[in-house]
Structure formats: C-alpha cells, structure tokens
Design a protein around this motif. Structure first.
Motif, PDB file in Angstrom:
ATOM      1  N   ILE A 240     -68.539 -88.794 -66.433  1.00  0.00           N
ATOM      2  CA  ILE A 240     -69.433 -88.164 -67.386  1.00  0.00           C
ATOM      3  C   ILE A 240     -68.645 -87.209 -68.278  1.00  0.00           C
ATOM      4  O   ILE A 240     -67.578 -86.732 -67.893  1.00  0.00           O
ATOM      5  N   ALA A 241     -69.184 -86.924 -69.449  1.00  0.00           N
ATOM      6  CA  ALA A 241     -68.492 -86.071 -70.416  1.00  0.00           C
ATOM      7  C   ALA A 241     -68.795 -84.602 -70.152  1.00  0.00           C
ATOM      8  O   ALA A 241     -69.949 -84.196 -70.075  1.00  0.00           O
ATOM      9  N   VAL A 242     -67.739 -83.814 -70.006  1.00  0.00           N
ATOM     10  CA  VAL A 242     -67.845 -82.367 -69.839  1.00  0.00           C
ATOM     11  C   VAL A 242     -66.851 -81.729 -70.807  1.00  0.00           C
ATOM     12  O   VAL A 242     -65.663 -82.048 -70.775  1.00  0.00           O
ATOM     13  N   THR A 243     -67.331 -80.842 -71.652  1.00  0.00           N
ATOM     14  CA  THR A 243     -66.474 -80.277 -72.693  1.00  0.00           C
ATOM     15  C   THR A 243     -65.295 -79.518 -72.117  1.00  0.00           C
ATOM     16  O   THR A 243     -64.155 -79.675 -72.545  1.00  0.00           O
ATOM     17  N   GLU A 244     -65.555 -78.690 -71.100  1.00  0.00           N
ATOM     18  CA  GLU A 244     -64.498 -77.850 -70.541  1.00  0.00           C
ATOM     19  C   GLU A 244     -64.454 -78.012 -69.027  1.00  0.00           C
ATOM     20  O   GLU A 244     -65.408 -77.667 -68.328  1.00  0.00           O
ATOM     21  N   ILE A 245     -63.353 -78.558 -68.535  1.00  0.00           N
ATOM     22  CA  ILE A 245     -63.136 -78.648 -67.096  1.00  0.00           C
ATOM     23  C   ILE A 245     -62.036 -77.678 -66.706  1.00  0.00           C
ATOM     24  O   ILE A 245     -61.245 -77.250 -67.545  1.00  0.00           O
ATOM     25  N   THR A 246     -62.001 -77.311 -65.442  1.00  0.00           N
ATOM     26  CA  THR A 246     -60.989 -76.377 -64.972  1.00  0.00           C
ATOM     27  C   THR A 246     -59.605 -76.986 -65.140  1.00  0.00           C
ATOM     28  O   THR A 246     -59.392 -78.162 -64.871  1.00  0.00           O
ATOM     29  N   SER A 247     -58.665 -76.188 -65.602  1.00  0.00           N
ATOM     30  CA  SER A 247     -57.267 -76.636 -65.682  1.00  0.00           C
ATOM     31  C   SER A 247     -56.420 -75.693 -64.850  1.00  0.00           C
ATOM     32  O   SER A 247     -56.758 -74.519 -64.674  1.00  0.00           O
ATOM     33  N   TRP A 248     -55.336 -76.218 -64.331  1.00  0.00           N
ATOM     34  CA  TRP A 248     -54.437 -75.437 -63.496  1.00  0.00           C
ATOM     35  C   TRP A 248     -53.076 -75.371 -64.162  1.00  0.00           C
ATOM     36  O   TRP A 248     -52.573 -76.403 -64.642  1.00  0.00           O
ATOM     37  N   PRO A 249     -52.440 -74.205 -64.213  1.00  0.00           N
ATOM     38  CA  PRO A 249     -51.166 -74.083 -64.926  1.00  0.00           C
ATOM     39  C   PRO A 249     -50.050 -74.841 -64.228  1.00  0.00           C
ATOM     40  O   PRO A 249     -50.056 -75.006 -63.005  1.00  0.00           O
ATOM     41  N   THR A 250     -49.113 -75.310 -65.033  1.00  0.00           N
ATOM     42  CA  THR A 250     -47.924 -75.951 -64.477  1.00  0.00           C
ATOM     43  C   THR A 250     -47.214 -74.986 -63.539  1.00  0.00           C
ATOM     44  O   THR A 250     -47.068 -73.807 -63.836  1.00  0.00           O
ATOM     45  N   GLY A 251     -46.792 -75.508 -62.388  1.00  0.00           N
ATOM     46  CA  GLY A 251     -46.080 -74.660 -61.441  1.00  0.00           C
ATOM     47  C   GLY A 251     -46.966 -74.026 -60.403  1.00  0.00           C
ATOM     48  O   GLY A 251     -46.530 -73.198 -59.621  1.00  0.00           O
ATOM     49  N   THR A 252     -48.271 -74.431 -60.379  1.00  0.00           N
ATOM     50  CA  THR A 252     -49.164 -73.939 -59.341  1.00  0.00           C
ATOM     51  C   THR A 252     -48.561 -74.212 -57.969  1.00  0.00           C
ATOM     52  O   THR A 252     -48.085 -75.298 -57.691  1.00  0.00           O
ATOM     53  N   THR A 253     -48.578 -73.228 -57.094  1.00  0.00           N
ATOM     54  CA  THR A 253     -47.904 -73.392 -55.807  1.00  0.00           C
ATOM     55  C   THR A 253     -48.849 -73.413 -54.627  1.00  0.00           C
ATOM     56  O   THR A 253     -48.439 -73.666 -53.502  1.00  0.00           O
ATOM     57  N   THR A 254     -50.123 -73.135 -54.834  1.00  0.00           N
ATOM     58  CA  THR A 254     -51.076 -73.202 -53.737  1.00  0.00           C
ATOM     59  C   THR A 254     -52.146 -74.221 -54.057  1.00  0.00           C
ATOM     60  O   THR A 254     -52.360 -74.583 -55.212  1.00  0.00           O
ATOM     61  N   ALA A 255     -52.858 -74.654 -53.047  1.00  0.00           N
ATOM     62  CA  ALA A 255     -53.880 -75.662 -53.245  1.00  0.00           C
ATOM     63  C   ALA A 255     -55.131 -75.099 -53.877  1.00  0.00           C
ATOM     64  O   ALA A 255     -56.011 -75.828 -54.286  1.00  0.00           O
ATOM     65  N   THR A 256     -55.266 -73.789 -53.967  1.00  0.00           N
ATOM     66  CA  THR A 256     -56.462 -73.194 -54.516  1.00  0.00           C
ATOM     67  C   THR A 256     -56.082 -72.088 -55.482  1.00  0.00           C
ATOM     68  O   THR A 256     -56.200 -70.903 -55.173  1.00  0.00           O
ATOM     69  N   GLN A 257     -55.618 -72.478 -56.660  1.00  0.00           N
ATOM     70  CA  GLN A 257     -55.166 -71.501 -57.634  1.00  0.00           C
ATOM     71  C   GLN A 257     -56.279 -70.538 -58.018  1.00  0.00           C
ATOM     72  O   GLN A 257     -56.006 -69.401 -58.353  1.00  0.00           O
ATOM     73  N   SER A 258     -57.545 -70.969 -57.933  1.00  0.00           N
ATOM     74  CA  SER A 258     -58.644 -70.100 -58.342  1.00  0.00           C
ATOM     75  C   SER A 258     -59.137 -69.205 -57.227  1.00  0.00           C
ATOM     76  O   SER A 258     -60.029 -68.401 -57.435  1.00  0.00           O
ATOM     77  N   HIS A 259     -58.629 -69.346 -56.032  1.00  0.00           N
ATOM     78  CA  HIS A 259     -59.148 -68.614 -54.883  1.00  0.00           C
ATOM     79  C   HIS A 259     -58.016 -68.044 -54.020  1.00  0.00           C
ATOM     80  O   HIS A 259     -56.885 -68.508 -54.060  1.00  0.00           O
ATOM     81  N   CYS A 260     -58.370 -67.073 -53.227  1.00  0.00           N
ATOM     82  CA  CYS A 260     -57.565 -66.662 -52.078  1.00  0.00           C
ATOM     83  C   CYS A 260     -56.186 -66.147 -52.464  1.00  0.00           C
ATOM     84  O   CYS A 260     -55.210 -66.355 -51.727  1.00  0.00           O
ATOM     85  N   GLU A 261     -56.065 -65.529 -53.610  1.00  0.00           N
ATOM     86  CA  GLU A 261     -54.744 -65.032 -54.016  1.00  0.00           C
ATOM     87  C   GLU A 261     -54.549 -63.585 -53.549  1.00  0.00           C
ATOM     88  O   GLU A 261     -55.500 -62.859 -53.344  1.00  0.00           O
TER      89      GLU A 261
END
Length: 403
Positions: free
Chosen positions: A382-403
């Motif tokens: 399905i079409a979604v205008t903005e999906i979450t993106s993760w920066p190059t070099g992410t080192t954990t499985a949950t870049q948006s959580h638990c930092e």
C-alpha cells in the motif's frame, strides 16, 4: 488506491489486521539517481527483487530502461510498463518455450548461458530465423569466481557459472556460430567487499584476452551483476559510492560497455512491513505476529542480517525512544514451529497484544517470495507517503528505541 500520510496515520485509520508493506517510492528515485550518476555504464534492475506493479512503475519513472528478467511472466510485466525496455534474459537455465517466446514474441536479443547445452537450446530456437539472427543476438557467458571471498550472503557460484577455462571455450564456440558475446558474473547478494567487483572485472578481462585477439573490445558488454548491499543494522557494509568507485577504477582496463543489474539495493528501502502482535503472554519473551517466514520473512533463516524496527501502540502512537526494553523472540503467523525470526529483537518492555511493529528495509525479496501457507494471505503493498527510515551505519536492531 488509498494513500496514507504515515504509518501512524495508517494504524489510526485502519487498525489493520493483516500485515502490510508500506511503500514509498522516494528511495527508489534516490538510488536510481546514484547509479545513473556514478556507475560507469548502463544501469539495469533485477525484476525478481520485487515485481509488484507499483514498484515496477516507480523504477521506470525513476529512469531505468534496462531490465534483468528470468521468465515469461517477468518479460510481460516489464513490457506492459515499459514497452521500449531493453531486456536481458539472464537466467542461465531457461525453459525452451520461454526462449521461443523471448526471441520471437518479445524481441529479446540478450541471453545468459554457462554451458554448451544451454547454448544449443538457444541455437535450436534461432535455427531457420535468418542469416542475421545469430549476429543480432548476444550470448553472455556467466563465469564463476575462482577465488570466492565469502562476502555475500548467498553463494551464487554453487548453482551457476562456468570455470574460467570453460568460459573461454564457450566464448569461442558462440563466436564461431556467429553470435556476439559478453561476460557476466555475480559476486553474491549483500556483498561486503567492493574490491571483489574489481577482481571479477579483471578476471573477465583475462578471459576475454585468452579468447580473442582484441580482448574485451570483442565483447558486446561485461555485466557485473548485482549484489550491491543495503545498510542493515549491525552490518559492516561500505557505502554504495565506494563500490561504484571501485568498479569505475576497474573499468579503465576494459574496452567494452559495462552493465549492472542491482535488485535489493534499488528497492529494499522503499517499503517497510507493518505487522500486528497477535499475542503476548504475561511475563513471556515471545511475541506472535501476523507475518512470518512463509510470508515477508522468507530470507531471515538464511542470512545474517535482520531489519530494524519501530514499535507503535494499538492506536498508532510510536513508542518513545527512551524507556525500558527487552529482547523478544518473534514467532510467525503459521502453526509451523520453524516460523520465527532467527535473531531476537529488542522492543519496549511494555509492548502488548494488539500493538504494531514496523520492520524496515523490506522492499526486496518479501512479497516477491511470499506463500499462502496455512491459508494466510501475503502482505498487501500500500502507498504511504512517509515511512520510517534508518540512518546508514545503524548498529542496533532498534534505532528508534532503547538507546
């Protein structure tokens, strides 16, 4: 088709009970622009990575006109969306009837082979097609890496590819029959070694030099395949520009055009998977979601990368970046005990039944390989205008959580 502003908007409006692939074509355009600007040759796309019509349309709209196809279905799909496309039938083992269709009905004039027997199949189709049929057709010899580096998650040389000496024989045989010729290789999916492309280009140069007095000038092209990696969490993949620079440097030693055919690298970041948690038991580190290895996660048992994640509550509110987290084992939707993600996923400790997980970088080899095992329908795109993106070099499985 209904379009949604964001994943949160989708959850709030639909509370989806089935898994969904949230597609945003902007990343495809950016990737295509990178390849067109910096690859020293012609950029194609491997259709197998995601043949959904929305994805094909986005690739065409971004400027790609050359495609690697592997079947009659893929041929028809591309010609519907891009009638002027240049198609390379680069599956090394083709059904005889597909060769007939490709040459006579779809006007394909480029075929990959790795043995005399496949050449003979193609030659039988062209027999009687006229004096210029063979000279109008390119047979691209697929050769294998004589010194595998183990940098890809899949070793394609186990299944396809002639040894260098056999590649020389095939080039000469094809040339003697009147065909134009080329060379191709595949360094392995999610390749982590940019220099492996330079090594294989050099091997192609050596094969051509042994085959023809003119060396690579006698070839119609050298196809460097795909294998360009995406930056999954915890990975050690160099940036795409480093691969393209290595190829560019190696290209100075050859006298024929280059082609590449990325698949994953072109489309992986264009879609994220939204899955609902169907069950979390109390004080239990297991989560049961509505998707699994018989659907969008077919690759996970076989590779050492896993997508990043973002968690949402049942009403679409993203879980806060800070807060306690736990490692959870993710189990799939079927009743099969094999149906689980290989690695644990770190998620908010409070996550519960009815909440959602957005798995990133799921635009390649997901809906393309999904089944209907247990009667469970594959994820819809399905079409979604903005999906979450993760920066190059992410080192954990949950870049948006638990930092």
């Amino acid at each position: 088709m209904t379009s949604y502003v964001s994943v949160s908007d989708l959850i709030r409006r639909e509370a989806p009970g089935n898994p969904l692939l949230c597609f945003s074509p902007g990343s495809i355009k950016k990737r295509v622009e990178q390849f067109l600007a910096h690859f020293p040759g012609e950029t194609g796309w491997a259709v197998k990575s995601n043949p959904h019509p929305l994805v094909v349309r986005a690739v065409v709209d971004a400027g790609i006109r050359t495609f690697d196809v592997a079947s009659r279905h893929e041929i028809d799909l591309i010609l519907r969306h891009c009638p002027s496309a240049t198609l390379h039938f680069n599956h090394p083992v083709k059904a005889p009837e597909d060769i007939v269709y490709a040459w006579h009905s779809a006007a394909i004039r480029s075929f990959a082979i790795d043995c005399p027997e496949e050449l003979e199949k193609i030659d039988a189709v062209l027999d009687g097609a006229g004096d210029t049929a063979r000279r109008d057709t390119v047979l691209t010899i697929r050769f294998r890496n004589t010194r595998p580096t183990g940098t890809g998650n899949y070793c394609f040389d186990e299944k396809f590819g002639a040894h260098a000496s056999k590649a020389v024989d095939l080039l000469r045989f094809a040339d003697s029959l009147g065909y134009r010729t080329g060379l191709t290789f595949h360094p392995g999916s999610q390749n982590r070694d940019p220099e492996s492309y330079a090594t294989l280009i050099d091997l192609a140069r050596s094969i051509a030099a042994e085959s023809f007095a003119q060396g690579t000038a006698a070839l119609a092209h050298i196809n460097v395949g795909g294998g360009f990696p995406c930056s999954y969490p915890g990975g050690l993949e160099p940036a795409l520009k480093i691969y393209l620079a290595a190829i560019g440097k190696a290209a100075s030693s050859i006298a024929c055009p280059l082609i590449c055919e990325p698949g994953r690298a072109m489309v992986a970041e264009s879609a994220n998977l939204l899955a609902r948690i169907n069950l979390r038991r109390k004080d239990d580190p297991r989560l049961y979601i509505n998707e699994g290895i018989y659907g969008s996660f077919m690759e996970t048992p076989f590779v050492d990368f896993q997508p990043p994640v973002q968690a949402y509550s049942a009403d679409g509110t993203p879980f806060p970046e800070a807060g306690p987290c736990d490692d959870f084992q993710i189990w799939g939707a079927t009743c099969d005990s094999l149906d689980r993600l290989r690695k644990p996923v770190s998620l908010p400790s409070a996550i519960a039944t009815g909440d959602f997980i957005e798995f990133g970088m799921m635009g390649a080899y997901t809906n393309a390989t999904a089944t209907r095992f247990n009667g469970i329908e594959p994820a819809e795109l399905i079409a979604v205008t903005e999906i979450t993106s993760w920066p190059t070099g992410t080192t954990t499985a949950t870049q948006s959580h638990c930092e």
